[in-house]
Design an enzyme around this catalytic site. Structure first.
Site, mmCIF file in Angstrom:
data_model
loop_
_atom_site.group_PDB
_atom_site.id
_atom_site.type_symbol
_atom_site.label_atom_id
_atom_site.label_comp_id
_atom_site.label_asym_id
_atom_site.label_seq_id
_atom_site.Cartn_x
_atom_site.Cartn_y
_atom_site.Cartn_z
ATOM 1 N N PRO A 90 1.745 -22.409 -44.265
ATOM 2 C CA PRO A 90 2.960 -23.231 -44.114
ATOM 3 C C PRO A 90 2.668 -24.497 -43.306
ATOM 4 C CG PRO A 90 3.089 -21.255 -42.728
ATOM 5 C CD PRO A 90 1.848 -21.125 -43.558
ATOM 6 N N GLU A 117 0.402 -12.488 -39.225
ATOM 7 C CA GLU A 117 0.747 -13.706 -38.471
ATOM 8 C C GLU A 117 -0.092 -14.894 -38.920
ATOM 9 O OE1 GLU A 117 3.122 -14.594 -36.195
ATOM 10 O OE2 GLU A 117 3.951 -12.696 -36.882
ATOM 11 N N ARG A 155 -0.629 -26.066 -66.108
ATOM 12 C CA ARG A 155 0.076 -26.910 -67.098
ATOM 13 C C ARG A 155 -0.658 -28.219 -67.339
ATOM 14 N NH1 ARG A 155 5.114 -25.874 -68.584
ATOM 15 N NH2 ARG A 155 5.716 -28.049 -68.905
ATOM 16 N N ASP A 170 7.666 -34.047 -68.201
ATOM 17 C CA ASP A 170 8.181 -33.210 -67.116
ATOM 18 C C ASP A 170 8.682 -34.043 -65.950
ATOM 19 O OD1 ASP A 170 7.810 -30.650 -68.080
ATOM 20 O OD2 ASP A 170 5.859 -30.346 -67.127
HETATM 21 N N1 SAM Z 1 2.656 -17.290 -38.257
HETATM 22 C C1 SAM Z 1 2.369 -18.285 -39.260
HETATM 23 C C2 SAM Z 1 2.976 -19.612 -38.848
HETATM 24 O O1 SAM Z 1 4.024 -19.604 -38.210
HETATM 25 O O2 SAM Z 1 2.417 -20.672 -39.195
HETATM 26 C C3 SAM Z 1 2.936 -17.841 -40.597
HETATM 27 C C4 SAM Z 1 2.200 -16.705 -41.205
HETATM 28 S S1 SAM Z 1 2.879 -16.164 -42.747
HETATM 29 C C5 SAM Z 1 3.981 -14.877 -42.213
HETATM 30 C C6 SAM Z 1 1.580 -15.320 -43.523
HETATM 31 C C7 SAM Z 1 0.841 -16.099 -44.579
HETATM 32 O O3 SAM Z 1 1.725 -16.475 -45.604
HETATM 33 C C8 SAM Z 1 0.180 -17.388 -44.127
HETATM 34 O O4 SAM Z 1 -1.056 -17.149 -43.500
HETATM 35 C C9 SAM Z 1 0.029 -18.133 -45.443
HETATM 36 O O5 SAM Z 1 -1.138 -17.737 -46.128
HETATM 37 C C10 SAM Z 1 1.250 -17.660 -46.216
HETATM 38 N N2 SAM Z 1 2.352 -18.648 -46.230
HETATM 39 C C11 SAM Z 1 3.534 -18.527 -45.585
HETATM 40 N N3 SAM Z 1 4.331 -19.572 -45.835
HETATM 41 C C12 SAM Z 1 3.662 -20.385 -46.653
HETATM 42 C C13 SAM Z 1 3.952 -21.647 -47.257
HETATM 43 N N4 SAM Z 1 5.112 -22.257 -47.055
HETATM 44 N N5 SAM Z 1 3.019 -22.210 -48.070
HETATM 45 C C14 SAM Z 1 1.834 -21.601 -48.278
HETATM 46 N N6 SAM Z 1 1.496 -20.408 -47.727
HETATM 47 C C15 SAM Z 1 2.391 -19.804 -46.927
#
Ligand code: SAM
Length: 263
Positions: A90, A117, A155, A170
């Site tokens: 994220p 996490e 795509r 698109d």
């Molecule tokens: N504790 C982390 C933080 O606050 O940045 C979030 C961890 S999340 C619960 C677990 C995993 O989900 C991340 O390591 C990532 O691989 C994936 N993930 C969560 N949100 C994402 C997003 N918006 N885009 C891409 N991957 C995401």
């Protein structure tokens, strides 16, 4: 042909999405090859442990670095190409249509799906070429994000979508959102498809679609309008939509002023 490795602790997650629709066809046709790499197989511990408590304390668990480094080493340089290693996060750069087009041109990609996490920071430091996010919200794992990116980039691979025009028309491919679409029946529940679309006049249909595309973009995603690249006719539509919106707002304010207090 693009070779995609997905490093995950939940390989079963992908069973259904890769077994249907355009992605399945692309895999069957040899346009995309996808390998699911179970990170647990690269754990050195007896119980295939892939996570541990965070140093310094705090909530949850963190994915350990060694199994991920081993997994990437294992997939190696297959086909003579080094994979571009992408960590789903994220905190990564926001994934866009432009990035989908660029990724589709690569020979190899390896996605690392985090869980818990997140992933030990040394994975980012020592392995990862880029971190991508699919939006400003937190998922429980990177699998859904990897899937979104693979759907979007596939795509863009020639041959995956039968009709090239469906891709080039698109939303996000061009400057504007796609125009509204209708199909049979023409009249349904008191709502009708615009008569121009069944007129058979291709010139008028094109004009209508252009008008709708531009108006929709101004109304829904004004941030996408790049005034420097508008043609004369596009600029006229943008100005007209903005004028109408301004007029509507002015009338609303006038009406509100006329209403008695408390109504
Ligand atoms: N504790 C982390 C933080 O606050 O940045 C979030 C961890 S999340 C619960 C677990 C995993 O989900 C991340 O390591 C990532 O691989 C994936 N993930 C969560 N949100 C994402 C997003 N918006 N885009 C891409 N991957 C995401």
């Amino acid at each position: 042909m693009i070779l995609i490795d997905i490093l995950t602790i939940f390989p079963d997650y992908f069973e259904s999405p890769f077994g249907i629709g355009l992605i399945k066809k692309a895999i069957d046709a040899g346009l995309i090859s996808i390998r699911l790499v179970d990170i647990r197989h690269f754990s050195a511990s007896r119980h295939n442990q892939v996570d541990d408590c965070p140093f310094g304390g705090g909530a949850g668990m963190v994915m350990k670095p060694e199994p991920i480094f081993r997994a990437i080493r294992h997939i190696g340089r297959g086909g003579g190409y080094k994979p571009r290693v992408i960590l789903l996060s994220p905190q990564g750069i926001r994934f866009t249509q432009d990035r989908a087009v660029q990724l589709a041109g690569l020979k190899r990609i390896a996605f690392i799906c985090g869980r818990y996490e997140g992933v030990d920071e040394r994975v980012s430091e020592g392995l990862v070429d880029e971190e991508l996010s699919i939006g400003d919200y937190v998922l429980s794992g990177g699998e859904a994000a990897a899937l979104v990116i693979i759907e979007a980039l596939s795509r863009q691979i020639p041959g995956v979508v039968g009709n090239k025009e469906s891709v080039s028309g698109d939303t996000f491919y061009g400057k504007f959102l796609k125009y509204p679409q209708y199909t049979r029946p023409q009249h349904y529940l008191g709502m009708s498809a615009p008569p121009v679309l069944v007129s058979g006049d291709h010139g008028k249909i094109e004009d209508w679609r252009m008008n709708q595309s531009v108006s929709r973009t101004v109304q829904r995603r004004p941030d996408l309008i790049d005034h420097g690249t508008l043609s004369e006719s596009e600029r006229k539509i943008v100005d007209k939509v903005n004028r109408t919106a301004g007029e509507k707002k002015r009338l609303r304010v006038l009406n509100d002023e006329k209403l008695p207090e408390g109504s």
